[in-house]
Design a protein around this motif. Structure first.
Motif, PDB file in Angstrom:
ATOM      1  N   HIS A 203       0.834  -1.206   0.000  1.00 39.07           N
ATOM      2  CA  HIS A 203       0.000   0.000   0.000  1.00 39.07           C
ATOM      3  C   HIS A 203       0.871   1.260   0.000  1.00 39.07           C
ATOM      4  CE1 HIS A 203       0.808  -0.550   4.354  1.00 39.07           C
ATOM      5  NE2 HIS A 203       0.797   0.755   4.377  1.00 39.07           N
ATOM      6  N   LEU A 204       2.178   1.107   0.285  1.00 35.69           N
ATOM      7  CA  LEU A 204       3.081   2.263   0.280  1.00 35.69           C
ATOM      8  C   LEU A 204       3.392   2.679  -1.159  1.00 35.69           C
ATOM      9  CD1 LEU A 204       5.555   0.889   2.969  1.00 35.69           C
ATOM     10  CD2 LEU A 204       3.804   2.635   3.310  1.00 35.69           C
ATOM     11  N   VAL A 205       3.715   3.957  -1.332  1.00 35.21           N
ATOM     12  CA  VAL A 205       4.220   4.396  -2.639  1.00 35.21           C
ATOM     13  C   VAL A 205       5.678   3.958  -2.707  1.00 35.21           C
ATOM     14  CG1 VAL A 205       4.839   6.374  -4.080  1.00 35.21           C
ATOM     15  CG2 VAL A 205       2.744   6.441  -2.705  1.00 35.21           C
ATOM     16  N   VAL A 206       6.059   3.270  -3.781  1.00 37.20           N
ATOM     17  CA  VAL A 206       7.468   2.898  -3.909  1.00 37.20           C
ATOM     18  C   VAL A 206       8.022   3.493  -5.197  1.00 37.20           C
ATOM     19  CG1 VAL A 206       9.185   1.064  -3.836  1.00 37.20           C
ATOM     20  CG2 VAL A 206       6.963   0.705  -2.759  1.00 37.20           C
ATOM     21  N   ILE A 207       9.071   4.282  -5.050  1.00 34.78           N
ATOM     22  CA  ILE A 207       9.716   4.900  -6.216  1.00 34.78           C
ATOM     23  C   ILE A 207      11.130   4.335  -6.332  1.00 34.78           C
ATOM     24  CG2 ILE A 207      10.566   7.082  -7.178  1.00 34.78           C
ATOM     25  CD1 ILE A 207       8.052   8.386  -6.200  1.00 34.78           C
ATOM     26  N   ALA A 208      11.447   3.842  -7.532  1.00 32.72           N
ATOM     27  CA  ALA A 208      12.792   3.293  -7.749  1.00 32.72           C
ATOM     28  C   ALA A 208      13.712   4.420  -8.199  1.00 32.72           C
ATOM     29  CB  ALA A 208      12.749   2.192  -8.798  1.00 32.72           C
ATOM     30  N   ALA A 209      14.787   4.621  -7.455  1.00 31.94           N
ATOM     31  CA  ALA A 209      15.838   5.564  -7.845  1.00 31.94           C
ATOM     32  C   ALA A 209      16.961   4.685  -8.392  1.00 31.94           C
ATOM     33  CB  ALA A 209      16.295   6.377  -6.646  1.00 31.94           C
ATOM     34  N   ILE A 210      16.954   4.498  -9.705  1.00 36.42           N
ATOM     35  CA  ILE A 210      17.807   3.484 -10.324  1.00 36.42           C
ATOM     36  C   ILE A 210      19.161   4.108 -10.660  1.00 36.42           C
ATOM     37  CG2 ILE A 210      17.915   1.708 -12.127  1.00 36.42           C
ATOM     38  CD1 ILE A 210      14.824   2.238 -12.485  1.00 36.42           C
ATOM     39  N   ASN A 211      20.119   3.807  -9.805  1.00 37.54           N
ATOM     40  CA  ASN A 211      21.421   4.461  -9.918  1.00 37.54           C
ATOM     41  C   ASN A 211      22.487   3.484 -10.412  1.00 37.54           C
ATOM     42  OD1 ASN A 211      21.123   3.028  -7.575  1.00 37.54           O
ATOM     43  ND2 ASN A 211      22.192   4.473  -6.257  1.00 37.54           N
ATOM     44  N   GLY A 212      22.084   2.611 -11.326  1.00 38.67           N
ATOM     45  CA  GLY A 212      23.043   1.665 -11.876  1.00 38.67           C
ATOM     46  C   GLY A 212      22.364   0.665 -12.796  1.00 38.67           C
ATOM     47  N   ALA A 213      23.173  -0.286 -13.292  1.00 37.48           N
ATOM     48  CA  ALA A 213      22.643  -1.300 -14.207  1.00 37.48           C
ATOM     49  C   ALA A 213      21.560  -2.122 -13.514  1.00 37.48           C
ATOM     50  CB  ALA A 213      23.781  -2.201 -14.671  1.00 37.48           C
ATOM     51  N   SER A 214      20.592  -2.555 -14.332  1.00 42.67           N
ATOM     52  CA  SER A 214      19.426  -3.192 -13.731  1.00 42.67           C
ATOM     53  C   SER A 214      18.842  -4.266 -14.659  1.00 42.67           C
ATOM     54  CB  SER A 214      18.399  -2.085 -13.459  1.00 42.67           C
ATOM     55  OG  SER A 214      17.389  -2.541 -12.655  1.00 42.67           O
ATOM     56  N   PRO A 215      19.646  -5.306 -14.954  1.00 42.90           N
ATOM     57  CA  PRO A 215      19.138  -6.345 -15.850  1.00 42.90           C
ATOM     58  C   PRO A 215      18.205  -7.334 -15.143  1.00 42.90           C
ATOM     59  CG  PRO A 215      21.383  -6.860 -15.165  1.00 42.90           C
ATOM     60  CD  PRO A 215      21.033  -5.549 -14.518  1.00 42.90           C
ATOM     61  N   ALA A 216      17.369  -7.982 -15.940  1.00 41.94           N
ATOM     62  CA  ALA A 216      16.538  -9.126 -15.513  1.00 41.94           C
ATOM     63  C   ALA A 216      15.811  -8.891 -14.181  1.00 41.94           C
ATOM     64  CB  ALA A 216      17.402 -10.384 -15.495  1.00 41.94           C
ATOM     65  N   GLY A 217      16.130  -9.697 -13.161  1.00 43.03           N
ATOM     66  CA  GLY A 217      15.446  -9.547 -11.878  1.00 43.03           C
ATOM     67  C   GLY A 217      15.594  -8.143 -11.300  1.00 43.03           C
ATOM     68  N   GLY A 218      16.681  -7.446 -11.652  1.00 45.33           N
ATOM     69  CA  GLY A 218      16.858  -6.057 -11.199  1.00 45.33           C
ATOM     70  C   GLY A 218      15.803  -5.173 -11.843  1.00 45.33           C
ATOM     71  N   CYS A 219      15.529  -5.459 -13.109  1.00 42.08           N
ATOM     72  CA  CYS A 219      14.496  -4.715 -13.833  1.00 42.08           C
ATOM     73  C   CYS A 219      13.122  -5.046 -13.240  1.00 42.08           C
ATOM     74  CB  CYS A 219      14.561  -5.087 -15.314  1.00 42.08           C
ATOM     75  SG  CYS A 219      13.263  -4.364 -16.314  1.00 42.08           S
ATOM     76  N   LEU A 220      12.912  -6.319 -12.889  1.00 39.79           N
ATOM     77  CA  LEU A 220      11.635  -6.703 -12.278  1.00 39.79           C
ATOM     78  C   LEU A 220      11.384  -5.903 -10.995  1.00 39.79           C
ATOM     79  CD1 LEU A 220       9.173  -8.766 -12.274  1.00 39.79           C
ATOM     80  CD2 LEU A 220      10.509 -10.003 -10.557  1.00 39.79           C
ATOM     81  N   LEU A 221      12.433  -5.781 -10.189  1.00 36.32           N
ATOM     82  CA  LEU A 221      12.312  -4.989  -8.946  1.00 36.32           C
ATOM     83  C   LEU A 221      11.814  -3.586  -9.268  1.00 36.32           C
ATOM     84  CD1 LEU A 221      15.409  -5.161  -6.560  1.00 36.32           C
ATOM     85  CD2 LEU A 221      13.126  -6.067  -6.192  1.00 36.32           C
ATOM     86  N   ALA A 222      12.482  -2.961 -10.249  1.00 38.16           N
ATOM     87  CA  ALA A 222      12.134  -1.581 -10.613  1.00 38.16           C
ATOM     88  C   ALA A 222      10.707  -1.508 -11.176  1.00 38.16           C
ATOM     89  CB  ALA A 222      13.140  -1.038 -11.619  1.00 38.16           C
ATOM     90  N   LEU A 223      10.363  -2.481 -12.032  1.00 41.12           N
ATOM     91  CA  LEU A 223       9.030  -2.463 -12.648  1.00 41.12           C
ATOM     92  C   LEU A 223       7.921  -2.654 -11.616  1.00 41.12           C
ATOM     93  CD1 LEU A 223       9.596  -4.686 -15.855  1.00 41.12           C
ATOM     94  CD2 LEU A 223       9.262  -2.203 -15.789  1.00 41.12           C
ATOM     95  N   SER A 224       8.271  -3.245 -10.487  1.00 38.12           N
ATOM     96  CA  SER A 224       7.262  -3.505  -9.453  1.00 38.12           C
ATOM     97  C   SER A 224       6.966  -2.259  -8.621  1.00 38.12           C
ATOM     98  CB  SER A 224       7.737  -4.632  -8.518  1.00 38.12           C
ATOM     99  OG  SER A 224       8.058  -5.759  -9.285  1.00 38.12           O
ATOM    100  N   CYS A 225       7.794  -1.228  -8.793  1.00 28.88           N
ATOM    101  CA  CYS A 225       7.575   0.021  -8.061  1.00 28.88           C
ATOM    102  C   CYS A 225       6.486   0.841  -8.770  1.00 28.88           C
ATOM    103  CB  CYS A 225       8.886   0.808  -7.994  1.00 28.88           C
ATOM    104  SG  CYS A 225      10.194  -0.101  -7.129  1.00 28.88           S
ATOM    105  N   ASP A 226       6.111   1.958  -8.171  1.00 32.25           N
ATOM    106  CA  ASP A 226       5.057   2.782  -8.759  1.00 32.25           C
ATOM    107  C   ASP A 226       5.594   3.781  -9.784  1.00 32.25           C
ATOM    108  OD1 ASP A 226       2.738   1.896  -7.098  1.00 32.25           O
ATOM    109  OD2 ASP A 226       4.076   2.542  -5.502  1.00 32.25           O
ATOM    110  N   TYR A 227       6.884   4.101  -9.668  1.00 34.26           N
ATOM    111  CA  TYR A 227       7.473   5.134 -10.537  1.00 34.26           C
ATOM    112  C   TYR A 227       8.970   4.880 -10.570  1.00 34.26           C
ATOM    113  CZ  TYR A 227       8.166   9.922 -12.383  1.00 34.26           C
ATOM    114  OH  TYR A 227       8.473  11.017 -13.158  1.00 34.26           O
ATOM    115  N   ARG A 228       9.589   5.128 -11.714  1.00 36.38           N
ATOM    116  CA  ARG A 228      11.011   4.835 -11.882  1.00 36.38           C
ATOM    117  C   ARG A 228      11.778   6.050 -12.395  1.00 36.38           C
ATOM    118  NH1 ARG A 228       7.973   0.754 -12.243  1.00 36.38           N
ATOM    119  NH2 ARG A 228       6.802   1.772 -13.884  1.00 36.38           N
TER     120      ARG A 228
END
Ligand SMILES: CC/C=C\C/C=C/C(=O)SCCNC(=O)CCNC(=O)[C@H](O)C(C)(C)COP(=O)(O)OP(=O)(O)OC[C@H]1O[C@@H](n2cnc3c(N)ncnc32)[C@H](O)[C@@H]1OP(=O)(O)O
Length: 303
Positions: free
Chosen positions: A140-165
């Motif tokens: 229920h929390l707002v989650v924003i990914a601050a992507i400060n590096g490479a983010s392949p595969a499962g890393g991308c999944l983590l980011a995609l699961s957030c509300d905003y990137r």
């Protein structure tokens, strides 16, 4: 190689020594006199540092699992625990998810958890990944990914699961679901998460080709919402958070649930079958061989 006091020391050994030192200093996270602006204290585990700010209701959650923040079983478990802890604190409304390692957001699933282990381990590992995704995707929390590096595969999944990137602008900071390049297939819930973000056609192309997008392309296709100069990623994520937190919680939370429930339910109704699929897929000789070759290539990259 790096030169240390006249000795030639592999850079990687230095990193590992640094990691050990930091492990030894872990207690400081608990003791820290608060990343929190309002007396809130930093807390965390070995691999996840949480800096809560009770005044704003926002916590910064930093991944720290050297060398590349791969999603090991331990990291997955610690992430779930930290997330649960913040969800249970009424003070908190938002999380900025980022990395404490320079140049890497997350290298995705930990290949060493998927190679040369036994079926029981694969099952335990997959269950932990499901657990993290279900919790992160539906929080229920707002989650924003601050992507400060490479983010392949499962890393991308983590980011995609957030509300905003928000992605830092560096051509090395690639992001995407590149599973096919490893000779493996992104599970249906990875695929669904991407479809929900960038649509069916763009996902089909990205998944079949195992595309890893550079920042400008990632923005264009919609994998990320914003690209900012390196060094501004956390500030930009906090600014975006202000906009998200200006919305009444109940309305935003119900809307989030309405948008995401069907996707999460699809996994929930077949969790056990999904685990069995993963275990039998991973237990194939051909898959083990493909993963080992890939891991070996990664290890020899610097050689
Ligand atoms: C059945 C289907 C199931 C699941 C779907 C799978 C999802 C996944 O997430 S699979 C994992 C996919 N991940 C990747 O393809 C990323 C691989 N890594 C990289 O591309 C790079 O490491 C990097 C861009 C993330 C970082 O590059 P760099 O900074 O140059 O680091 P190195 O490549 O030198 O790596 C350092 C060190 O880390 C090891 N390593 C890298 N990635 C992983 C990983 N995902 N799991 C485990 N270990 C990893 C790499 O081998 C090096 O190890 P050594 O120091 O021992 O050599």
């Amino acid at each position: 190689m790096a030169l240390l006091a006249g000795l030639r020391v592999p850079a990687r050994s230095l990193l590992r020594a640094g990691a050990r030192l930091r492990d030894a200093a872990l207690g400081r996270w608990e003791r820290a006199a608060g990343g929190g602006g309002d007396g809130a204290r930093s807390f965390g585990s070995q691999r996840v540092l949480v800096e809560p700010d009770a005044a704003t209701g926002v916590a910064v959650m930093k991944l720290w699992n050297p060398p590349v923040n791969s999603l090991s079983l331990d990291l997955l478990t610690e992430l779930v625990i930290s997330l649960e802890k913040l969800e249970n604190e009424k003070t908190f409304r938002g999380i900025i998810l980022t990395s404490d390692l320079p140049g890497i957001f997350s290298a995705g699933l930990d290949l060493t958890e998927m190679c040369g282990r036994n079926p029981a381990h694969y099952a335990e590992y997959w269950k932990a990944l499901q657990e993290l995704w279900l919790r992160l995707y539906q929080t229920h929390l707002v989650v924003i990914a601050a992507i400060n590096g490479a983010s392949p595969a499962g890393g991308c999944l983590l980011a995609l699961s957030c509300d905003y990137r928000v992605l830092a602008d560096n051509p090395k900071f690639i992001i995407g679901l590149n599973e096919t390049l490893l000779g493996i297939v992104a599970p249906f819930w990875f695929k669904d998460t991407m479809i929900n973000t960038i649509g069916h056609r763009a996902t089909e192309r990205a998944l079949q080709l195992g595309l890893l997008f550079r920042p400008a392309e990632a923005l264009q296709v919609g994998v990320v919402d914003q690209v900012v100069p390196e060094g501004q990623v956390q500030g930009a994520a906090l600014s975006a958070m202000t906009q998200w937190l200006a919305i009444p919680d109940h309305a935003r939370q119900l809307t989030k649930s309405m948008m995401r429930k069907a996707t999460a339910d699809r996994l929930l109704t077949q969790r056990e079958a999904d685990i069995q699929n993963f275990v039998s897929f991973l237990s194939r000789d051909s898959i083990q061989k493909a993963l080992q070759v890939y891991l070996e290539k990664l290890r020899q990259k610097k050689g």
